[in-house]
Design an enzyme around this catalytic site. Structure first.
Site, PDB file in Angstrom:
ATOM      1  CG  ASN A  80      -1.840   1.150   1.329  1.00 27.69           C
ATOM      2  OD1 ASN A  80      -2.404   1.566   0.305  1.00 27.69           O
ATOM      3  ND2 ASN A  80      -2.048   1.703   2.518  1.00 27.69           N
ATOM      4  CG  HIS A 105      -0.582   6.099   4.947  1.00 25.71           C
ATOM      5  ND1 HIS A 105      -1.955   6.082   5.030  1.00 25.71           N
ATOM      6  CD2 HIS A 105      -0.154   6.918   5.956  1.00 25.71           C
ATOM      7  CE1 HIS A 105      -2.345   6.838   6.038  1.00 25.71           C
ATOM      8  NE2 HIS A 105      -1.272   7.351   6.614  1.00 25.71           N
ATOM      9  CB  SER A 164       5.208   5.194   4.288  1.00 28.21           C
ATOM     10  OG  SER A 164       5.497   6.267   5.149  1.00 28.21           O
ATOM     11  CG  ASP A 187      -2.561   3.240   7.236  1.00 28.66           C
ATOM     12  OD1 ASP A 187      -2.648   2.666   6.137  1.00 28.66           O
ATOM     13  OD2 ASP A 187      -3.317   4.154   7.586  1.00 28.66           O
TER      14      ASP A 187
HETATM   15  C1  GRF Z   1      -3.021   8.801  -2.235  1.00 30.99           C
HETATM   16  O1  GRF Z   1      -2.720   9.964  -1.538  1.00 30.99           O
HETATM   17  C2  GRF Z   1      -2.601   7.585  -1.434  1.00 30.99           C
HETATM   18  O2  GRF Z   1      -1.494   7.820  -0.627  1.00 30.99           O
HETATM   19  C3  GRF Z   1      -3.808   7.352  -0.565  1.00 30.99           C
HETATM   20  O3  GRF Z   1      -4.917   7.672  -1.379  1.00 30.99           O
HETATM   21  C4  GRF Z   1      -4.518   8.604  -2.385  1.00 30.99           C
HETATM   22  C5  GRF Z   1      -4.887   7.986  -3.696  1.00 30.99           C
HETATM   23  O4  GRF Z   1      -4.678   8.829  -4.786  1.00 30.99           O
HETATM   24  N1  GRF Z   1      -3.798   5.992  -0.068  1.00 30.99           N
HETATM   25  P1  GRF Z   1      -4.792   8.241  -6.267  1.00 30.99           P
HETATM   26  O5  GRF Z   1      -6.170   7.597  -6.388  1.00 30.99           O
HETATM   27  O6  GRF Z   1      -3.698   7.257  -6.442  1.00 30.99           O
HETATM   28  O7  GRF Z   1      -4.667   9.426  -7.161  1.00 30.99           O
END
Ligand code: GRF
Length: 201
Positions: free
Chosen positions: A114, A116, A143, A152
Site C-alpha cells: 500500500n 500512505h 510511505s 497502516d
Molecule cells: C493517495 O494519496 C494515497 O497515498 C492514498 O490515497 C490517495 C490515492 O490517490 N492511499 P490516487 O487515487 O492514487 O490518485
C-alpha cells in the site's frame, strides 16, 4: 522461469498512483505486469485509464454489501474469487478506501502493498495530511508498506520526506506528497517484484 510477476491493483477513485504503476510496467525491463485493476466503486475514475491501456477491470460495488451482517467477509470473498481468475503474485492498493478483513489479508501474506501519505508510523488513518497540518509537523511525506490486518502498520518498504512550509494547507501539501508518491510507488513495485522473482520474499 518467471520473468515478470502478475499484479492486481485495487483502487477507489482517481487512480493517479495506479497510472504510475501501469506506466512503470510498460518499461520493457519491468519485473511486473499489471494484469487487472479492481474497484469497490463503480464510478472510480481510474478504471477508464486501465481500460484504455487494455488492462482487464472489475468492480465489486460495495453498496451491494451494505446491509448484510457478514458484509465485510462477503465482499472480501467476492474479491478473492475475482482475483483468483488472474493467478496474481502481488496486490497493490492504490487509494483503495476500504478495510480488508484479516482473513483476506492472511491469504496474501507479504503479497499486499500500500501507499500512505505520511511518514509512517506517524499519522495513520484516512486523514493523514490533515493530521500532519494540525500537528504542525515540520516534515511530511509518504510511505510504501506491506499490508497487515492492523491499519497502516505493516513493515515499511520506502519513504520520501518533504518539508512542510508555513503556508501549506491540506491541498498544497497533498499535491507535494503526491509527487513523491508517484516516484516511490513504482520503485517499490519493481523492488518487491524482483524479490518475488528471486524467491526472497
Ligand atoms: C493517495 O494519496 C494515497 O497515498 C492514498 O490515497 C490517495 C490515492 O490517490 N492511499 P490516487 O487515487 O492514487 O490518485
Amino acid at each position: 522461469m518467471l520473468n515478470k510477476i502478475k499484479v492486481a491493483i485495487l483502487i477507489s477513485g482517481r487512480g493517479s498512483n495506479m497510472e504510475k504503476l501501469i506506466e512503470s510496467c510498460q518499461n520493457p525491463n519491468s519485473k511486473a505486469e499489471i494484469v487487472v485493476v479492481g474497484s469497490n466503486k463503480i464510478n472510480a475514475l481510474g478504471l477508464n485509464y486501465a481500460t484504455k491501456n487494455s488492462i482487464s477491470t472489475f468492480v465489486i460495488d460495495q453498496n451491494n454489501f451494505k446491509s448484510t451482517p457478514n458484509s465485510r467477509q462477503e465482499f472480501d470473498n467476492e474479491l478473492f474469487k475475482e482475483l483468483s481468475k488472474y493467478k496474481i503474485d502481488l496486490i497493490c492498493l492504490a487509494g483503495f478506501m476500504r478495510i480488508l478483513s484479516a482473513d483476506f489479508i492472511n491469504k496474501f501474506k507479504n503479497r499486499i502493498i500500500n501507499i500512505h501519505p505520511s511518514l509512517l508510523p506517524d499519522f495513520k488513518g484516512a486523514n493523514a495530511v490533515l493530521d500532519a497540518i494540525n500537528a504542525k509537523a515540520s516534515f511530511a511525506g509518504c510511505s510504501t508498506h506491506f499490508v497487515i490486518p492492523e491499519i497502516d502498520s505493516g513493515e515499511i518498504i520506502m519513504q520520501s520526506k518533504i518539508k512542510v512550509e508555513d503556508n501549506d494547507d491540506v491541498d498544497s501539501l497533498s499535491r507535494k506528497i503526491l509527487v513523491e508518491e508517484h516516484k516511490i510507488y513504482p520503485q517499490t513495485l519493481q523492488l518487491i517484484a524482483q524479490k518475488i522473482l528471486n524467491q526472497n520474499l
